[in-house]
Design a protein around this motif. Structure first.
Motif, short mmCIF file in Angstrom:
data_model
loop_
_atom_site.label_atom_id
_atom_site.label_comp_id
_atom_site.label_asym_id
_atom_site.label_seq_id
_atom_site.Cartn_x
_atom_site.Cartn_y
_atom_site.Cartn_z
N UNK A 174 74.16 10.24 65.14
CA UNK A 174 74.11 10.99 66.39
C UNK A 174 75.49 11.44 66.85
N UNK A 175 76.53 11.16 66.06
CA UNK A 175 77.86 11.59 66.49
C UNK A 175 78.25 12.85 65.73
N UNK A 176 79.27 13.51 66.23
CA UNK A 176 79.63 14.79 65.65
C UNK A 176 81.10 14.81 65.23
N UNK A 177 81.62 13.66 64.83
CA UNK A 177 83.04 13.64 64.49
C UNK A 177 83.26 14.14 63.06
N UNK A 178 84.31 14.88 62.89
CA UNK A 178 84.60 15.44 61.57
C UNK A 178 84.82 14.34 60.54
N UNK A 179 85.42 13.26 60.97
CA UNK A 179 85.68 12.16 60.06
C UNK A 179 84.41 11.68 59.39
N UNK A 180 83.37 11.44 60.22
CA UNK A 180 82.09 10.99 59.66
C UNK A 180 81.45 12.07 58.80
N UNK A 181 81.54 13.30 59.28
CA UNK A 181 80.98 14.41 58.50
C UNK A 181 81.65 14.49 57.13
N UNK A 182 82.96 14.23 57.12
CA UNK A 182 83.70 14.24 55.85
C UNK A 182 83.05 13.30 54.85
N UNK A 183 82.71 12.11 55.37
CA UNK A 183 82.10 11.12 54.47
C UNK A 183 80.75 11.62 53.97
N UNK A 184 79.92 12.10 54.91
CA UNK A 184 78.60 12.58 54.53
C UNK A 184 78.68 13.74 53.54
N UNK A 185 79.53 14.70 53.88
CA UNK A 185 79.68 15.87 53.01
C UNK A 185 80.25 15.45 51.67
N UNK A 186 81.18 14.49 51.71
CA UNK A 186 81.78 14.00 50.48
C UNK A 186 80.74 13.40 49.56
N UNK A 187 79.89 12.55 50.10
CA UNK A 187 78.87 11.91 49.28
C UNK A 187 77.92 12.96 48.71
#
Lengths: 263, 450
Positions: free
Chosen positions: B61-74
């Motif tokens: 539910x968060x929108x931080x780029x850091x977390x997105x980086x991980x998701x997109x990376x995987x």
């Protein structure tokens, strides 16, 4: 006995390489003595290029063991120089002849370090040795095929190796380049270096090489050219195709062939 | 004016800063992707990142780029694995497996995105901006993440410049030197992925790949040196990033991705047309110039040989010069083209009118033109000879790409070749124009008798 006193430049035991389950090379066993120019000869698809790639660990092998001067290849990389086939790279790459030759120094530089002035000077020397000093700053796509081949050769020289592998260096080059390469090979030989050359022109084998390896998915014969490069072995290597090839070979090489039968 | 005001805004300044670094880092990395023949990989990675981003949002539910980086990376790694696995284990080629993977991942991403937008909190998620990008939606924390990642990418490229060069030019040789090419390839891939992910919010999934490739291709038009190309590419990336962002902030709801891509493409089109060495116009001019030169030379040769023939076979007949139609027949060109070339040669002072009949002008050489033509014909015939008897000239160091052969020859070799020309009866006969000067003047009375 002799191997204990001085290790051979190249020792290959039971080398098998397979692409997609089909063996391309089977149980190759070769020992190459020092200071020889060795021609690797065989029909198309016989695994000549595969052989020199496999012994350098550039492609996965199914089994077998390669030793360079008595040690596994990984420990001896600095002793090995390589000239790949000219077609294997994109010659429109944004770089000039000198920078390509400098790549030969990269192995000695190791990670992260950039080539310095000493490396540049050395690379220039190597270019001069193949008669390409005037072309150092030429973009590589502006070089003729023969000149590109010489740049590759200079890059291998920049590696300062003891053992060289060359993949069809004579393919599609002009007469002047062929002559320059042969001269260079002989210089290397005089410096006690060993050179293995994948070669396809049967006419020039006896003239150029003092050792020959006849290859057709396995080693048919390996040894000094007079012993290995015989019509009998050629027959075994090229099979039915020899009649056409053989005519040509026997025609041009008839004096030496006669000598062999006489003696 | 409007734009100037926008520039004063500290928020815009931050966003622009982020876009500059984004442009630099993707421009630099793009060079290696482009040279390695991986131009489409960035596109695949970007499309594959979408489901990863959506899943991360659904889970946290968060929108931080850091977390997105991980998701997109995987998701990107999974996509890369799929692409290589499909092309390795089946007979499907890499471009096909790339297209397959890209569309499947993007499809999943769109399904998830639609699901998020229809859910309760989804409307405010702003995830729809990820499709085409909205630089204005970047917040301070995002910009900091972008800057850090971009800086890391730039530093790593600087450190591994030599290794990446080897990887893009000749990986086989690099492996022989002992560099782990597979590992370096993976590092490059991972870095591409990172560049794509930090660009997602600003440029959008659909177009972020253009940030990688367009500046690199543009830079290639201006230099033949990799180090310069990388710098230029970073520069083009930065400028198009800034331009695109500024344009999109001027317009309500205009997404940033398309404007960045359009600015980058403007640079590309300009380079494509006007680059001095590789550009379309320069090449066209060179080609036309060469064609004109060849035409001129052919006409001169035809005139020369015609004259030679006349002297040989009918030395006593009246020499009236030769018309364009006859020369055209001789060298197999259109009469109009030959006439044009003759006018051109006249301007250069190489040929002149000798006589003029009712319907055509008959031409001859000037005293300046004859030696030029002689040299030309001699060179032509020496090359013919060289190619005919190449075996014999093995030992000579000849650069066949050079135009003239004679200066490359030693006196000895030249005299040998000249002797051979004589034997073939191919020696150009009109060497000494003094001896033929009577053929060169204009003749008003309709030609002189030889």
């Amino acid at each position: 006995m002799s191997t204990t006193t001085k290790a051979l430049p190249l020792q290959v035991r039971d080398l098998t390489v397979a692409y997609q389950k089909k063996p391309v090379l089977r149980s190759v066993h070769v020992e190459v003595p020092e200071g020889k120019l060795v021609g690797i000869i065989g029909p198309n698809g016989a695994g000549k290029s595969t052989f020199i790639k496999a012994v350098q660990g550039l492609i996965p092998v199914a089994s077998g063991e390669t030793q360079i001067y008595g040690k596994p290849y990984r420990q001896q990389r600095k002793l090995v120089g390589y000239v790949p086939q000219r077609e294997s790279v994109d010659w429109d790459f944004p770089t000039d002849a000198l920078d390509v030759v400098l790549m030969g120094r990269y192995g000695r530089l190791g990670w992260f370090r950039r080539p310095g002035k000493a490396d540049r000077d050395f690379a220039m020397e190597c270019l001069a040795k193949v008669g390409m000093a005037d072309y150092a700053n030429r973009q590589i796509s502006q070089l003729s095929g023969g000149q590109q081949q010489r740049v590759f050769l200079a890059r291998a020289l920049a590696q300062e190796a003891q053992l060289y592998f060359m993949d069809e260096p004579f393919a599609g080059v002009d007469a002047a380049t062929e002559k320059a390469i042969i001269q260079l090979l002989n210089e290397l030989k005089q410096q006690k270096k060993t050179v293995l050359v994948v070669h396809h022109d049967l006419q020039t084998v006896e003239e150029y090489f003092d050792w020959a390896i006849l290859l057709n998915r396995r080693v048919i014969a390996a040894g000094p050219t007079q012993e290995a490069f015989t019509s009998e072995n050629l027959q075994k290597t090229y099979g039915g195709r020899l009649h056409i090839m053989g005519n040509q070979v026997l025609l041009t090489a008839s004096p030496s062939a006669k000598e062999e039968t006489d003696s | 004016m409007n734009m100037w005001q926008a520039l004063q805004d500290p928020n815009t300044q931050w966003v622009l800063m982020g876009c500059v670094l984004l442009g630099i880092s993707s421009g630099i990395l793009g060079c290696f992707a482009f040279l390695r023949g991986r131009s489409l990989m960035g596109d695949a990675l970007a499309h594959a990142a979408l489901p990863g981003v959506c899943l991360v949002y659904l889970l946290t539910g968060s929108k931080s780029i850091g977390l997105f980086l991980i998701g997109a990376g995987v998701a990107g790694l999974l996509a890369t694995y799929c692409i290589t696995a499909i092309s390795r284990h089946t007979r499907i080629k890499e471009d096909t497996s790339l297209a397959l993977t890209l569309s499947v991942f993007f499809g999943i991403g769109i399904v998830l995105l639609t699901h998020i937008q229809h859910s309760a909190s989804g409307n405010q998620s702003g995830l729809d901006k990820f499709l085409f990008g909205q630089a204005a939606s970047l917040v301070f924390a995002d910009v900091v993440t972008i800057m850090v990642v971009a800086a890391v990418l730039i530093v790593v490229v600087a450190l591994l410049f030599k290794e990446f060069t080897l990887l893009s030019f000749d990986p086989g040789f690099g492996r022989g030197l002992g560099f782990p090419m597979g590992f370096l390839d993976a590092v490059l891939m991972l870095m591409l992925l990172m560049a794509v992910v930090i660009g997602l919010q600003a440029v959008g999934v659909v177009l972020v790949a253009a940030m990688l490739i367009t500046p690199a291709v543009t830079a290639r038009y201006w230099t033949d040196e990799l180090s310069k190309m990388v710098v230029l590419s970073g520069f083009f990336g930065a400028v198009s990033g800034v331009l695109g962002t500024l344009i999109s902030t001027q317009q309500e709801n205009l997404p940033t991705g398309p404007t960045i891509v359009l600015s980058a493409t403007a640079f590309f089109l300009f380079s494509l047309l006007f680059s001095p060495r590789r550009g379309v116009l320069a090449r066209m001019v060179r080609f036309l110039r060469m064609r004109r030169k060849i035409l001129r030379e052919d006409v001169m040769q035809a005139l020369y040989e015609q004259l030679e023939e006349q002297l040989k076979s009918r030395p006593t007949s009246v020499y009236r010069g030769f018309g364009a139609a006859m020369l055209a027949r001789k060298c197999g060109k259109r009469t109009a083209a030959v006439r044009h070339a003759l006018r051109d040669l006249q301007k250069r002072g190489y040929v002149a009118e000798r006589t003029r009949t009712d319907d055509e002008t008959l031409w001859t050489f000037t005293s300046e033109g004859l030696p030029v033509a002689h040299r030309l014909v001699l060179n032509q015939r020496l090359w013919d000879l060289y190619h005919m008897n190449q075996n014999q000239f093995h030992h000579l160091e000849i650069d066949v790409n050079q135009e003239e052969l004679a200066p490359q020859l030693s006196d000895e070799a030249l005299s040998l070749m000249l002797a051979q020309l004589r034997a073939y009866d191919l020696t150009p006969q009109l060497a000494d124009y003094q001896g033929f000067s009577h053929l060169l003047q204009q003749s008003n009375q309709g030609g002189l008798s030889l």
